[in-house]
Write a protein that holds these residues in place. Sequence first.
Motif, mmCIF file in Angstrom:
data_model
loop_
_atom_site.group_PDB
_atom_site.id
_atom_site.type_symbol
_atom_site.label_atom_id
_atom_site.label_comp_id
_atom_site.label_asym_id
_atom_site.label_seq_id
_atom_site.Cartn_x
_atom_site.Cartn_y
_atom_site.Cartn_z
ATOM 1 N N ALA A 96 -15.447 2.163 10.040
ATOM 2 C CA ALA A 96 -15.056 1.448 8.822
ATOM 3 C C ALA A 96 -13.566 1.515 8.611
ATOM 4 C CB ALA A 96 -15.779 2.047 7.607
ATOM 5 N N ASP A 97 -13.061 0.565 7.825
ATOM 6 C CA ASP A 97 -11.684 0.537 7.366
ATOM 7 C C ASP A 97 -11.605 1.337 6.072
ATOM 8 O OD1 ASP A 97 -9.285 -0.451 5.883
ATOM 9 O OD2 ASP A 97 -9.113 -1.824 7.575
ATOM 10 N N VAL A 98 -10.564 2.128 5.925
ATOM 11 C CA VAL A 98 -10.417 2.983 4.749
ATOM 12 C C VAL A 98 -10.352 2.172 3.458
ATOM 13 C CG1 VAL A 98 -7.897 3.032 4.935
ATOM 14 C CG2 VAL A 98 -9.068 4.893 3.761
ATOM 15 N N ARG A 99 -9.980 0.900 3.546
ATOM 16 C CA ARG A 99 -9.880 0.079 2.349
ATOM 17 C C ARG A 99 -11.211 -0.507 1.902
ATOM 18 N NH1 ARG A 99 -4.915 -2.836 5.294
ATOM 19 N NH2 ARG A 99 -6.478 -2.499 6.939
ATOM 20 N N ALA A 100 -12.262 -0.315 2.722
ATOM 21 C CA ALA A 100 -13.597 -0.834 2.372
ATOM 22 C C ALA A 100 -14.638 0.081 3.013
ATOM 23 C CB ALA A 100 -13.763 -2.276 2.861
ATOM 24 N N LEU A 101 -14.846 1.228 2.410
ATOM 25 C CA LEU A 101 -15.747 2.229 2.986
ATOM 26 C C LEU A 101 -17.199 1.943 2.598
ATOM 27 C CD1 LEU A 101 -13.601 5.397 2.189
ATOM 28 C CD2 LEU A 101 -13.946 4.347 4.443
ATOM 29 N N PRO A 102 -18.114 2.011 3.559
ATOM 30 C CA PRO A 102 -19.530 1.774 3.256
ATOM 31 C C PRO A 102 -20.197 3.038 2.709
ATOM 32 C CG PRO A 102 -19.277 2.173 5.600
ATOM 33 C CD PRO A 102 -17.888 2.226 5.011
ATOM 34 N N ASP A 122 0.389 -1.220 2.646
ATOM 35 C CA ASP A 122 0.283 -0.827 1.236
ATOM 36 C C ASP A 122 -0.866 0.180 1.118
ATOM 37 O OD1 ASP A 122 0.128 -0.516 -1.468
ATOM 38 O OD2 ASP A 122 -0.480 -2.567 -1.915
ATOM 39 N N PRO A 123 -0.571 1.469 0.956
ATOM 40 C CA PRO A 123 -1.645 2.471 0.879
ATOM 41 C C PRO A 123 -2.441 2.448 -0.426
ATOM 42 C CG PRO A 123 0.472 3.473 1.503
ATOM 43 C CD PRO A 123 0.755 2.096 0.999
ATOM 44 N N LEU A 124 -1.962 1.757 -1.454
ATOM 45 C CA LEU A 124 -2.610 1.838 -2.762
ATOM 46 C C LEU A 124 -4.075 1.401 -2.737
ATOM 47 C CD1 LEU A 124 -2.498 2.522 -5.728
ATOM 48 C CD2 LEU A 124 -1.455 0.291 -6.172
ATOM 49 N N ARG A 128 -7.190 3.850 -3.849
ATOM 50 C CA ARG A 128 -8.190 3.482 -4.854
ATOM 51 C C ARG A 128 -9.605 3.604 -4.291
ATOM 52 N NH1 ARG A 128 -4.592 -1.516 -7.114
ATOM 53 N NH2 ARG A 128 -3.684 -0.435 -8.925
ATOM 54 N N GLU A 129 -9.769 3.232 -3.037
ATOM 55 C CA GLU A 129 -11.083 3.342 -2.409
ATOM 56 C C GLU A 129 -11.476 4.806 -2.210
ATOM 57 O OE1 GLU A 129 -14.517 1.526 -0.330
ATOM 58 O OE2 GLU A 129 -13.361 1.381 -2.169
ATOM 59 N N LEU A 130 -10.525 5.641 -1.832
ATOM 60 C CA LEU A 130 -10.811 7.066 -1.687
ATOM 61 C C LEU A 130 -11.153 7.684 -3.042
ATOM 62 C CD1 LEU A 130 -8.063 8.078 0.898
ATOM 63 C CD2 LEU A 130 -10.491 7.611 1.307
ATOM 64 N N HIS A 131 -10.479 7.251 -4.088
ATOM 65 C CA HIS A 131 -10.815 7.709 -5.442
ATOM 66 C C HIS A 131 -12.244 7.303 -5.794
ATOM 67 C CE1 HIS A 131 -10.934 7.425 -9.879
ATOM 68 N NE2 HIS A 131 -10.109 8.464 -9.856
ATOM 69 N N MET A 178 1.621 6.338 -6.484
ATOM 70 C CA MET A 178 0.445 5.580 -6.080
ATOM 71 C C MET A 178 -0.847 6.356 -6.359
ATOM 72 S SD MET A 178 1.473 3.700 -2.499
ATOM 73 C CE MET A 178 2.676 2.370 -2.461
ATOM 74 N N LEU A 179 -0.814 7.667 -6.138
ATOM 75 C CA LEU A 179 -1.994 8.482 -6.427
ATOM 76 C C LEU A 179 -2.360 8.391 -7.905
ATOM 77 C CD1 LEU A 179 -1.160 11.612 -4.264
ATOM 78 C CD2 LEU A 179 -3.143 10.127 -3.954
ATOM 79 N N VAL A 180 -1.371 8.467 -8.774
ATOM 80 C CA VAL A 180 -1.618 8.353 -10.209
ATOM 81 C C VAL A 180 -2.158 6.966 -10.547
ATOM 82 C CG1 VAL A 180 -0.537 8.368 -12.490
ATOM 83 C CG2 VAL A 180 0.088 10.109 -10.794
#
Length: 272
Positions: A96-102, A122-124, A128-131, A178-180
Amino acid sequence: MRDDFARAAESYDSAAVLAREVGARMAARLDLVKIAPARVADIGCATGDGIRELQQRYPKAQALAVDYALPMLRAVKDRTPLTQRIMRRAPRLVNADVRALPLAANSLGLVWSNLMLHWLDDPLPALRELHRVLEVGGLLSFATLGPDTLKELRAAAAKVGAGDTARRFLDMHDLGDMLVAAGFGDPVMDMELVTLTYAAPRAFLADQRHLGVRDALLGHQGWRDWRRLLGAWPRDAEGRLPASFEIVHGHAWKPEPRQIADGRAVVKFHSR
Protein backbone atom coordinates in the motif's frame (compact mmCIF):
# COMPACT_ATOMS: atom_id res chain seq x y z
CA MET A 1 10.64 6.02 -8.12
CA ARG A 2 8.41 3.03 -7.30
CA ASP A 3 9.97 0.98 -10.12
CA ASP A 4 13.51 1.93 -9.07
CA PHE A 5 12.80 0.94 -5.50
CA ALA A 6 11.19 -2.33 -6.56
CA ARG A 7 14.18 -3.25 -8.73
CA ALA A 8 16.51 -2.54 -5.80
CA ALA A 9 15.02 -5.22 -3.52
CA GLU A 10 17.81 -7.71 -4.22
CA SER A 11 20.65 -5.22 -3.77
CA TYR A 12 19.12 -3.06 -1.02
CA ASP A 13 20.65 -4.78 2.01
CA SER A 14 24.20 -4.48 0.64
CA ALA A 15 23.95 -0.67 0.64
CA ALA A 16 21.52 0.10 3.47
CA VAL A 17 24.20 1.20 5.94
CA LEU A 18 22.50 4.52 6.70
CA ALA A 19 19.04 2.97 7.13
CA ARG A 20 20.39 0.38 9.57
CA GLU A 21 22.23 3.02 11.59
CA VAL A 22 19.20 5.29 11.73
CA GLY A 23 16.98 2.33 12.62
CA ALA A 24 19.25 1.51 15.56
CA ARG A 25 19.02 5.11 16.76
CA MET A 26 15.25 5.07 16.40
CA ALA A 27 15.11 1.88 18.46
CA ALA A 28 17.22 3.49 21.19
CA ARG A 29 14.70 6.32 21.40
CA LEU A 30 11.91 3.79 21.97
CA ASP A 31 13.75 2.68 25.11
CA LEU A 32 12.51 5.91 26.67
CA VAL A 33 8.86 5.21 25.84
CA LYS A 34 6.75 2.86 27.95
CA ILE A 35 4.06 1.42 25.68
CA ALA A 36 2.56 -1.99 25.03
CA PRO A 37 0.91 -1.71 21.61
CA ALA A 38 -1.41 -4.46 20.40
CA ARG A 39 -0.62 -3.71 16.72
CA VAL A 40 2.52 -2.16 15.25
CA ALA A 41 3.35 -1.19 11.68
CA ASP A 42 6.54 -0.37 9.81
CA ILE A 43 5.51 1.98 7.01
CA GLY A 44 7.97 1.85 4.11
CA CYS A 45 9.47 -1.31 5.53
CA ALA A 46 11.93 -2.11 2.68
CA THR A 47 13.42 -5.55 3.44
CA GLY A 48 12.16 -5.61 7.02
CA ASP A 49 14.84 -4.51 9.49
CA GLY A 50 12.36 -2.23 11.23
CA ILE A 51 9.53 -4.72 11.56
CA ARG A 52 11.94 -7.32 12.93
CA GLU A 53 13.08 -4.79 15.54
CA LEU A 54 9.48 -4.08 16.51
CA GLN A 55 8.66 -7.79 16.75
CA GLN A 56 11.59 -8.34 19.07
CA ARG A 57 10.66 -5.32 21.19
CA TYR A 58 6.90 -6.03 21.30
CA PRO A 59 6.58 -9.82 20.92
CA LYS A 60 2.88 -9.89 21.79
CA ALA A 61 1.91 -7.30 19.18
CA GLN A 62 0.54 -8.08 15.75
CA ALA A 63 3.11 -6.80 13.25
CA LEU A 64 2.35 -5.21 9.87
CA ALA A 65 5.04 -4.68 7.23
CA VAL A 66 3.82 -2.01 4.79
CA ASP A 67 5.49 -1.04 1.53
CA TYR A 68 4.35 0.07 -1.92
CA ALA A 69 6.98 -2.09 -3.67
CA LEU A 70 5.96 -5.75 -3.85
CA PRO A 71 9.54 -7.06 -4.25
CA MET A 72 10.43 -5.47 -0.91
CA LEU A 73 7.56 -7.30 0.77
CA ARG A 74 8.72 -10.55 -0.81
CA ALA A 75 12.14 -9.88 0.71
CA VAL A 76 10.51 -9.43 4.12
CA LYS A 77 8.79 -12.78 3.67
CA ASP A 78 12.02 -14.50 2.60
CA ARG A 79 13.83 -13.17 5.67
CA THR A 80 11.12 -14.27 8.11
CA PRO A 81 12.37 -17.15 10.30
CA LEU A 82 10.68 -20.50 9.77
CA THR A 83 9.74 -20.68 13.45
CA GLN A 84 7.73 -17.46 13.11
CA ARG A 85 5.88 -18.86 10.12
CA ILE A 86 5.08 -22.13 11.91
CA MET A 87 3.83 -20.27 14.99
CA ARG A 88 1.91 -17.80 12.80
CA ARG A 89 3.93 -14.89 14.17
CA ALA A 90 5.21 -13.76 10.79
CA PRO A 91 4.54 -10.09 10.00
CA ARG A 92 1.45 -9.42 7.95
CA LEU A 93 2.47 -8.01 4.56
CA VAL A 94 0.54 -4.99 3.26
CA ASN A 95 1.18 -3.60 -0.24
CA ALA A 96 0.00 0.00 0.00
CA ASP A 97 0.83 3.67 -0.37
CA VAL A 98 1.20 5.52 2.92
CA ARG A 99 -1.29 8.13 1.70
CA ALA A 100 -4.08 5.53 1.34
CA LEU A 101 -3.63 2.70 3.83
CA PRO A 102 -6.09 -0.22 3.73
CA LEU A 103 -6.33 -0.17 7.52
CA ALA A 104 -9.17 0.67 9.85
CA ALA A 105 -9.15 3.93 11.74
CA ASN A 106 -7.79 3.76 15.29
CA SER A 107 -6.27 0.32 14.67
CA LEU A 108 -2.54 0.78 15.41
CA GLY A 109 -0.75 1.41 18.67
CA LEU A 110 2.62 2.27 17.11
CA VAL A 111 3.68 3.42 13.66
CA TRP A 112 7.39 3.31 12.77
CA SER A 113 8.78 4.84 9.57
CA ASN A 114 12.50 4.93 8.81
CA LEU A 115 13.71 7.23 6.00
CA MET A 116 10.57 7.12 3.89
CA LEU A 117 8.52 10.31 4.36
CA HIS A 118 11.09 12.59 2.71
CA TRP A 119 10.45 10.97 -0.68
CA LEU A 120 6.96 12.48 -0.72
CA ASP A 121 6.61 15.88 -2.34
CA ASP A 122 4.09 16.77 0.37
CA PRO A 123 4.19 14.62 3.55
CA LEU A 124 1.06 16.20 5.06
CA PRO A 125 -1.50 13.83 3.44
CA ALA A 126 0.60 10.87 4.65
CA LEU A 127 0.77 12.28 8.17
CA ARG A 128 -3.00 12.74 8.18
CA GLU A 129 -3.42 9.13 7.10
CA LEU A 130 -1.06 7.91 9.81
CA HIS A 131 -3.05 9.95 12.34
CA ARG A 132 -6.24 8.27 11.09
CA VAL A 133 -4.98 4.70 11.56
CA LEU A 134 -3.39 5.33 14.97
CA GLU A 135 -5.51 4.74 18.04
CA VAL A 136 -5.93 7.49 20.62
CA GLY A 137 -2.73 7.45 22.66
CA GLY A 138 -0.86 5.76 19.80
CA LEU A 139 2.66 6.81 18.88
CA LEU A 140 4.22 7.82 15.57
CA SER A 141 8.01 7.42 15.48
CA PHE A 142 9.83 8.39 12.31
CA ALA A 143 13.09 9.58 10.80
CA THR A 144 13.54 11.55 7.58
CA LEU A 145 16.31 13.34 5.74
CA GLY A 146 16.74 17.05 6.47
CA PRO A 147 18.00 20.03 4.44
CA ASP A 148 21.72 19.66 5.26
CA THR A 149 21.80 16.27 3.55
CA LEU A 150 24.66 16.07 1.00
CA LYS A 151 25.90 19.54 1.88
CA GLU A 152 29.35 18.59 0.52
CA LEU A 153 27.95 17.87 -2.93
CA ARG A 154 25.90 21.07 -2.92
CA ALA A 155 29.02 23.06 -2.01
CA ALA A 156 30.95 21.35 -4.79
CA ALA A 157 28.20 22.18 -7.30
CA ALA A 158 28.29 25.84 -6.27
CA LYS A 159 32.07 25.92 -6.48
CA VAL A 160 32.22 24.74 -10.10
CA GLY A 161 28.96 26.33 -11.26
CA ALA A 162 27.24 23.00 -11.88
CA GLY A 163 23.53 22.58 -11.40
CA ASP A 164 22.37 21.64 -7.90
CA THR A 165 19.79 19.03 -8.81
CA ALA A 166 19.88 17.05 -5.54
CA ARG A 167 16.52 16.72 -3.83
CA ARG A 168 15.62 19.35 -1.24
CA PHE A 169 14.27 18.18 2.11
CA LEU A 170 12.07 19.83 4.74
CA ASP A 171 13.54 20.99 8.03
CA MET A 172 12.29 19.72 11.37
CA HIS A 173 10.30 22.89 12.13
CA ASP A 174 8.22 22.48 8.97
CA LEU A 175 7.65 18.81 9.78
CA GLY A 176 6.62 19.71 13.31
CA ASP A 177 4.06 22.17 11.95
CA MET A 178 2.74 19.48 9.62
CA LEU A 179 2.34 17.04 12.52
CA VAL A 180 0.21 19.59 14.37
CA ALA A 181 -1.81 20.30 11.21
CA ALA A 182 -2.40 16.54 10.83
CA GLY A 183 -3.86 16.37 14.34
CA PHE A 184 -0.93 15.12 16.41
CA GLY A 185 -0.28 16.55 19.82
CA ASP A 186 2.97 17.95 21.23
CA PRO A 187 5.41 16.57 18.63
CA VAL A 188 9.02 16.19 19.71
CA MET A 189 11.60 16.87 16.98
CA ASP A 190 15.37 16.69 16.97
CA MET A 191 18.11 16.26 14.41
CA GLU A 192 21.61 14.88 14.09
CA LEU A 193 24.20 14.64 11.35
CA VAL A 194 25.45 11.24 10.19
CA THR A 195 28.44 11.23 7.84
CA LEU A 196 29.40 8.29 5.64
CA THR A 197 32.71 8.24 3.78
CA TYR A 198 33.55 6.77 0.39
CA ALA A 199 36.81 5.92 -1.29
CA ALA A 200 35.58 7.30 -4.62
CA PRO A 201 32.47 8.89 -6.16
CA ARG A 202 31.71 5.63 -7.96
CA ALA A 203 31.17 3.87 -4.62
CA PHE A 204 28.73 6.56 -3.49
CA LEU A 205 26.78 6.41 -6.74
CA ALA A 206 26.69 2.61 -6.61
CA ASP A 207 25.19 2.70 -3.12
CA GLN A 208 22.41 5.04 -4.20
CA ARG A 209 21.71 2.83 -7.23
CA HIS A 210 21.56 -0.31 -5.06
CA LEU A 211 19.12 1.47 -2.75
CA GLY A 212 16.95 2.42 -5.71
CA VAL A 213 17.14 6.15 -4.97
CA ARG A 214 19.97 7.53 -7.11
CA ASP A 215 17.85 9.53 -9.54
CA ALA A 216 15.35 10.59 -6.86
CA LEU A 217 18.16 11.78 -4.58
CA LEU A 218 20.58 13.34 -7.06
CA GLY A 219 18.38 14.40 -9.95
CA HIS A 220 19.56 14.62 -13.57
CA GLN A 221 22.21 16.75 -15.22
CA GLY A 222 24.77 16.40 -18.00
CA TRP A 223 27.72 14.07 -17.51
CA ARG A 224 30.20 16.94 -17.93
CA ASP A 225 28.59 18.75 -14.99
CA TRP A 226 28.70 15.54 -12.98
CA ARG A 227 32.40 15.14 -13.70
CA ARG A 228 33.15 18.69 -12.59
CA LEU A 229 30.95 18.41 -9.51
CA LEU A 230 32.34 15.08 -8.37
CA GLY A 231 35.87 16.28 -9.06
CA ALA A 232 35.30 19.22 -6.70
CA TRP A 233 33.93 17.04 -3.90
CA PRO A 234 36.26 17.79 -0.94
CA ARG A 235 38.12 14.89 0.67
CA ASP A 236 38.67 14.45 4.39
CA ALA A 237 42.03 14.10 6.18
CA GLU A 238 42.19 10.42 5.22
CA GLY A 239 41.54 11.12 1.55
CA ARG A 240 37.96 9.83 1.60
CA LEU A 241 34.84 11.59 0.36
CA PRO A 242 32.42 12.59 3.15
CA ALA A 243 28.68 12.46 2.52
CA SER A 244 26.63 14.03 5.31
CA PHE A 245 23.02 13.11 5.95
CA GLU A 246 20.90 15.26 8.25
CA ILE A 247 18.58 12.92 10.14
CA VAL A 248 15.38 14.46 11.50
CA HIS A 249 13.72 12.37 14.23
CA GLY A 250 10.10 12.85 15.17
CA HIS A 251 7.84 11.47 17.91
CA ALA A 252 4.18 12.40 18.12
CA TRP A 253 1.15 11.04 19.94
CA LYS A 254 -2.46 10.92 18.80
CA PRO A 255 -4.45 12.87 21.40
CA GLU A 256 -8.10 12.45 22.27
CA PRO A 257 -10.31 14.13 19.65
CA ARG A 258 -11.57 17.63 20.25
CA GLN A 259 -14.42 17.13 17.81
CA ILE A 260 -16.57 14.20 16.72
CA ALA A 261 -17.10 13.33 13.07
CA ASP A 262 -19.96 15.81 12.53
CA GLY A 263 -17.84 18.69 13.79
CA ARG A 264 -19.35 19.08 17.25
CA ALA A 265 -16.85 19.76 20.03
CA VAL A 266 -16.09 17.14 22.67
CA VAL A 267 -16.55 18.46 26.21
CA LYS A 268 -15.68 16.30 29.21
CA PHE A 269 -16.96 16.82 32.73
CA HIS A 270 -15.02 15.52 35.71
CA SER A 271 -16.64 15.02 39.11
CA ARG A 272 -14.82 16.08 42.24
